[in-house]
Design a protein around this motif. Structure first.
Motif, PDB file in Angstrom:
ATOM      1  N   LYS A   1      -2.514  -4.982  -6.272  1.00 36.21           N
ATOM      2  CA  LYS A   1      -3.286  -3.393  -5.709  1.00 36.21           C
ATOM      3  C   LYS A   1      -2.326  -2.638  -5.195  1.00 36.21           C
ATOM      4  O   LYS A   1      -2.606  -1.548  -5.218  1.00 36.21           O
ATOM      5  N   LEU A   2      -1.280  -3.084  -4.305  1.00 27.58           N
ATOM      6  CA  LEU A   2      -0.429  -1.893  -3.783  1.00 27.58           C
ATOM      7  C   LEU A   2       0.349  -1.342  -4.851  1.00 27.58           C
ATOM      8  O   LEU A   2       0.376   0.086  -4.669  1.00 27.58           O
TER       9      LEU A   2
ATOM     10  N   GLN B   1      -1.553   1.702  -6.689  1.00 30.27           N
ATOM     11  CA  GLN B   1      -1.464   3.023  -6.075  1.00 30.27           C
ATOM     12  C   GLN B   1      -0.398   4.164  -6.163  1.00 30.27           C
ATOM     13  O   GLN B   1      -0.491   5.266  -5.820  1.00 30.27           O
TER      14      GLN B   1
ATOM     15  N   ARG C   1       4.416   0.559   3.724  1.00 26.28           N
ATOM     16  CA  ARG C   1       3.182   0.667   4.324  1.00 26.28           C
ATOM     17  C   ARG C   1       2.371   1.845   3.917  1.00 26.28           C
ATOM     18  O   ARG C   1       1.170   1.954   4.017  1.00 26.28           O
TER      19      ARG C   1
ATOM     20  N   TYR D   1       1.856   2.583   0.980  1.00 25.03           N
ATOM     21  CA  TYR D   1       1.001   2.222  -0.416  1.00 25.03           C
ATOM     22  C   TYR D   1      -0.145   1.196   0.319  1.00 25.03           C
ATOM     23  O   TYR D   1      -0.973   0.941  -0.730  1.00 25.03           O
ATOM     24  N   LEU D   2       0.377   0.393   1.193  1.00 20.69           N
ATOM     25  CA  LEU D   2      -0.413  -0.463   1.768  1.00 20.69           C
ATOM     26  C   LEU D   2      -1.816   0.062   2.058  1.00 20.69           C
ATOM     27  O   LEU D   2      -2.830  -0.251   1.821  1.00 20.69           O
TER      28      LEU D   2
ATOM     29  N   ALA E   1      -3.947   1.576  -0.540  1.00 17.88           N
ATOM     30  CA  ALA E   1      -4.616   0.500  -1.244  1.00 17.88           C
ATOM     31  C   ALA E   1      -5.901  -0.052  -0.306  1.00 17.88           C
ATOM     32  O   ALA E   1      -6.525  -0.985  -0.897  1.00 17.88           O
TER      33      ALA E   1
ATOM     34  N   HIS F   1      -3.440  -3.972   8.058  1.00 14.89           N
ATOM     35  CA  HIS F   1      -2.060  -4.701   8.151  1.00 14.89           C
ATOM     36  C   HIS F   1      -2.325  -4.814   9.847  1.00 14.89           C
ATOM     37  O   HIS F   1      -2.693  -3.854  10.643  1.00 14.89           O
TER      38      HIS F   1
ATOM     39  N   LYS G   1       1.972  -8.957   5.720  1.00 16.24           N
ATOM     40  CA  LYS G   1       2.019  -7.843   5.025  1.00 16.24           C
ATOM     41  C   LYS G   1       2.756  -6.864   5.340  1.00 16.24           C
ATOM     42  O   LYS G   1       2.793  -5.778   5.764  1.00 16.24           O
TER      43      LYS G   1
END
Length: 167
Positions: A1-2, A5, A109, A111-112, A115, A119, A125
């Motif tokens: 998923k990340l 992005q 972070r 892209y976290l 998505a 976190h 993560k």
């Protein structure tokens, strides 16, 4: 998923995709990614040769062709023109290397967040969590612990144990 992005049509996206692909397939530390030099890749043998920043030990890792393709795409089509010996460069002038692994973690972070992945402290993560994921996945796939230790750059299996979570 990340990784989904990342816009691989942009120069920054090409860089970030190469970084994230490298991290998820090799498990090398963020600081070592930041310190990678152009000469560290043996393109003909599909290998990465580096001296680990944390341990100062030499590490040779195989690279999947998809990882080499991502890195080559960045170098040839996304990397700013520079005489720097380092692979990954900042996207704003002056085009210098990343100072350390914190810069790589910031990319992760970003892209976290994109998505929509929440976190919190100690939830795993993180860039370091990628190393743990890789170690665990290798064990689940039946790869012996000493081999996992070698891939993660550990001197022995004692340090590797904390990277394996079958829970």
């Amino acid at each position: 998923k990340l990784i989904e992005q990342i816009n691989r049509d942009t120069n920054i996206g090409k860089r970030d995709f190469a970084i994230m692909t490298l991290a998820t397939t090799t498990g090398i530390r963020a600081g070592d990614i930041a310190s990678l030099k152009l000469a560290d890749i043996n393109w003909k043998c599909y290998e990465l040769h580096l001296i680990q920043g944390k341990t100062q030990n030499s590490l040779i890792l195989p690279l999947q062709s998809s990882v080499l393709t991502a890195i080559a795409d960045y170098i040839l089509h996304g990397r700013p023109k520079s005489e720097s010996e380092y692979i990954f460069l900042r996207s704003c002038a002056p085009y210098t290397r990343f100072h350390d692994g914190v810069s790589i973690a910031c990319i992760f972070r970003k892209y976290l967040f994109s998505a929509g992945i929440q976190h919190s402290i100690n939830d795993g993560k993180t860039m370091h969590g990628i190393r743990r994921m890789l170690g665990t996945n290798m064990i689940v796939a039946g790869i012996p612990v000493p081999t996992v230790a070698q891939v993660l750059g550990h001197q022995g299996i004692k340090a590797t144990r904390q990277y394996i979570s079958l829970d």
